[in-house]
Design a protein around this motif. Structure first.
Motif: not given
Length: 87
Positions: A45, A47-48, A50, A70, A72-73
């Protein structure tokens, strides 16, 4: 074999058994379902950070639109868009 007139004159249960032998059932006429080819998609990802792993069908990836989330986020990632849903 029996003629149509003879089958019509028989008891319904016997006539049904004879007709069932003559005509193949709809189930036998259908093509067997193919197992959809699937593959495992892995990406990181953006963004995070992950690492993600998702199972998607080959048909969706090559001819459809694939959006995965995702874990994670919870952000959505566009993987494939052959139907031009996303601009």
């Amino acid at each position: 074999g029996f003629s149509s007139a003879q089958v019509d004159a028989m008891e319904p249960s016997r006539a049904g058994a004879i007709l069932a032998k003559r005509t193949p059932s709809k189930q036998a006429q259908r093509k067997p379902k193919r197992k959809q080819s699937r593959f495992e998609l892995q990406f990181t990802c953006n963004q995070c950070g992950c690492r993600n792993s998702h199972s998607i069908s080959h048909h969706a990836y090559t001819r459809g639109t694939v959006i995965v989330t995702c874990p994670g986020c919870q952000s959505s990632h566009l993987i494939a868009d052959h139907l031009n849903y996303i601009e």
